[in-house]
Design a protein around this motif. Structure first.
Motif, PDB file in Angstrom:
ATOM      1  N   CYS A  71      43.792  41.042  34.961  1.00  0.00           N
ATOM      2  CA  CYS A  71      43.093  39.493  34.596  1.00  0.00           C
ATOM      3  C   CYS A  71      42.221  39.791  33.253  1.00  0.00           C
ATOM      4  CB  CYS A  71      42.084  38.151  35.594  1.00  0.00           C
ATOM      5  SG  CYS A  71      41.915  37.111  35.423  1.00  0.00           S
TER       6      CYS A  71
ATOM      7  N   ASP B  97      37.664  38.993  34.669  1.00  0.00           N
ATOM      8  CA  ASP B  97      37.362  40.117  35.776  1.00  0.00           C
ATOM      9  C   ASP B  97      37.208  40.871  35.311  1.00  0.00           C
ATOM     10  OD1 ASP B  97      37.750  38.458  37.723  1.00  0.00           O
ATOM     11  OD2 ASP B  97      39.666  39.361  38.238  1.00  0.00           O
TER      12      ASP B  97
ATOM     13  N   HIS C 227      42.219  48.277  46.979  1.00  0.00           N
ATOM     14  CA  HIS C 227      41.462  46.776  48.224  1.00  0.00           C
ATOM     15  C   HIS C 227      42.210  45.490  47.522  1.00  0.00           C
ATOM     16  CE1 HIS C 227      40.613  49.343  51.262  1.00  0.00           C
ATOM     17  NE2 HIS C 227      40.386  48.892  51.834  1.00  0.00           N
ATOM     18  N   VAL C 228      42.777  44.539  48.334  1.00  0.00           N
ATOM     19  CA  VAL C 228      42.879  43.480  47.358  1.00  0.00           C
ATOM     20  C   VAL C 228      41.610  42.151  48.387  1.00  0.00           C
ATOM     21  CG1 VAL C 228      45.293  43.707  46.792  1.00  0.00           C
ATOM     22  CG2 VAL C 228      44.903  41.961  48.627  1.00  0.00           C
TER      23      VAL C 228
ATOM     24  N   VAL D 122      45.355  47.575  50.401  1.00  0.00           N
ATOM     25  CA  VAL D 122      46.593  47.451  48.814  1.00  0.00           C
ATOM     26  C   VAL D 122      48.062  46.980  50.377  1.00  0.00           C
ATOM     27  CG1 VAL D 122      45.835  46.739  46.753  1.00  0.00           C
ATOM     28  CG2 VAL D 122      46.787  48.810  47.950  1.00  0.00           C
TER      29      VAL D 122
ATOM     30  N   LYS E 257      49.989  44.444  48.260  1.00  0.00           N
ATOM     31  CA  LYS E 257      50.334  45.347  46.812  1.00  0.00           C
ATOM     32  C   LYS E 257      51.175  44.600  45.921  1.00  0.00           C
ATOM     33  CE  LYS E 257      50.063  48.287  43.171  1.00  0.00           C
ATOM     34  NZ  LYS E 257      48.791  49.036  42.753  1.00  0.00           N
TER      35      LYS E 257
ATOM     36  N   TRP F 271      50.242  41.012  45.579  1.00  0.00           N
ATOM     37  CA  TRP F 271      49.500  40.241  44.046  1.00  0.00           C
ATOM     38  C   TRP F 271      50.344  40.457  42.758  1.00  0.00           C
ATOM     39  CZ3 TRP F 271      43.816  39.733  44.443  1.00  0.00           C
ATOM     40  CH2 TRP F 271      43.870  39.542  43.062  1.00  0.00           C
ATOM     41  N   LEU F 272      50.930  41.521  43.165  1.00  0.00           N
ATOM     42  CA  LEU F 272      52.197  41.920  41.749  1.00  0.00           C
ATOM     43  C   LEU F 272      53.195  40.571  41.638  1.00  0.00           C
ATOM     44  CD1 LEU F 272      52.406  46.230  41.698  1.00  0.00           C
ATOM     45  CD2 LEU F 272      50.862  44.629  40.191  1.00  0.00           C
TER      46      LEU F 272
ATOM     47  N   PHE G  96      49.953  38.139  39.438  1.00  0.00           N
ATOM     48  CA  PHE G  96      49.116  39.680  38.894  1.00  0.00           C
ATOM     49  C   PHE G  96      49.017  38.398  37.231  1.00  0.00           C
ATOM     50  CE2 PHE G  96      50.514  42.046  35.184  1.00  0.00           C
ATOM     51  CZ  PHE G  96      49.627  42.902  34.846  1.00  0.00           C
ATOM     52  N   GLY G  97      48.135  39.172  36.668  1.00  0.00           N
ATOM     53  CA  GLY G  97      46.962  38.427  35.487  1.00  0.00           C
ATOM     54  C   GLY G  97      45.919  37.966  36.105  1.00  0.00           C
ATOM     55  N   LYS G  98      46.149  37.431  37.369  1.00  0.00           N
ATOM     56  CA  LYS G  98      45.151  36.278  37.666  1.00  0.00           C
ATOM     57  C   LYS G  98      43.504  36.758  38.500  1.00  0.00           C
ATOM     58  CE  LYS G  98      48.997  33.148  39.427  1.00  0.00           C
ATOM     59  NZ  LYS G  98      49.362  31.882  39.253  1.00  0.00           N
ATOM     60  N   PRO G  99      42.941  35.666  38.295  1.00  0.00           N
ATOM     61  CA  PRO G  99      41.482  36.748  38.849  1.00  0.00           C
ATOM     62  C   PRO G  99      41.306  36.331  40.869  1.00  0.00           C
ATOM     63  CG  PRO G  99      41.128  34.609  38.677  1.00  0.00           C
ATOM     64  CD  PRO G  99      42.380  34.572  37.971  1.00  0.00           C
ATOM     65  N   ALA G 100      40.619  37.289  41.010  1.00  0.00           N
ATOM     66  CA  ALA G 100      40.215  37.454  42.633  1.00  0.00           C
ATOM     67  C   ALA G 100      39.612  36.145  42.802  1.00  0.00           C
ATOM     68  CB  ALA G 100      40.079  38.598  42.766  1.00  0.00           C
TER      69      ALA G 100
END
Lengths: 125, 100
Positions: free
Chosen positions: A81, A84, B8-9, B37, B75, B78-79, B83-87
């Motif tokens: 992202c 971030d 880590h996520v 992950v 993991k 998330w993927l 994917f591509g989004k903010p935490a």
């Protein structure tokens, strides 16, 4: 590992958003590990970075160039992202201070921890 | 390779909205969660049940109203979904009511 907690899962819980971890290799003799940005931690604790370092001399702080930091973090699929990473300069020559996490630091930041052995039998009551 | 050196996520874990008197029951006070992950949904469920003081069969973890399988790693989750989004990654949990 000396504390015996390395082969179990650690779960951190917090009622406020957790500060990001950055998975960075700081020297060739060590593999990657997780670090906080010292500036993030100091800000959350409402201290200056300098006061933080004086208050917690036992915490390991390492420095990497902003460019090296950006290079490593941007390789991670979890940092896909833009938002971030946009605060970092990919060519920055300045040094960023990273601080290792410890259980003491987690509790200072208001997080609580649970540990779980990955292969433990699932206990259904 | 030790889990603590893993990436880590970060997750935000909220109870799926329900109505009535059950609404305020079994609500996680500390809803922001971080883990390796390599942890799986079943690990997250166990820790969540421990926190909520509930038995495992009563709690399910959902993404976008879909119940997530126990062996999915965070993991993979998330993927495939974030994917591509903010935490943090937003998840829900549901609590099945015990029969009386």
């Amino acid at each position: 590992d000396e504390d015996g907690f390395s082969d179990i899962f650690e779960f951190q819980f917090s009622d406020v958003p957790l500060l990001p971890y950055y998975n960075i290799q700081v020297s060739l003799s060590q593999g990657p590990q997780n670090w906080f940005l010292l500036s993030d931690v100091a800000k959350r604790l409402k201290m200056s970075p300098r006061i933080f370092r004086c208050s917690f001399p036992n915490l390991e702080v390492v420095s990497v160039t902003e460019a090296e930091f950006f290079k490593q973090v941007s390789l991670s699929q979890l940092f896909a992202c833009q938002k971030d990473l946009e605060v970092f300069n990919p060519e920055g020559k300045e040094l960023l201070d990273l601080v290792e996490f410890t259980n003491e630091l987690h509790s200072l930041l208001g997080a609580s921890l649970e540990w779980l052995h990955p292969d433990e039998e699932i206990d259904i009551h | 390779h030790y889990y603590r050196f893993d990436e880590h996520v970060t997750l935000c874990l909220e109870k799926q909205s329900t109505s009535g008197k059950e609404k305020s029951k079994h609500v996680l006070q500390q809803k922001y969660v971080r883990c390796s992950v390599r942890a799986q949904i079943r690990h997250l469920r166990r820790v969540l049940c421990y926190r909520l003081e509930l038995a495992l069969q009563y709690v399910q973890i959902l993404f976008d109203n879909e119940v997530l399988p126990d062996h999915l790693t965070l993991k993979q989750l998330w993927l495939s979904r974030w994917f591509g989004k903010p935490a943090p990654l937003h998840l829900n949990y549901s609590v099945k009511e015990k029969r009386r």
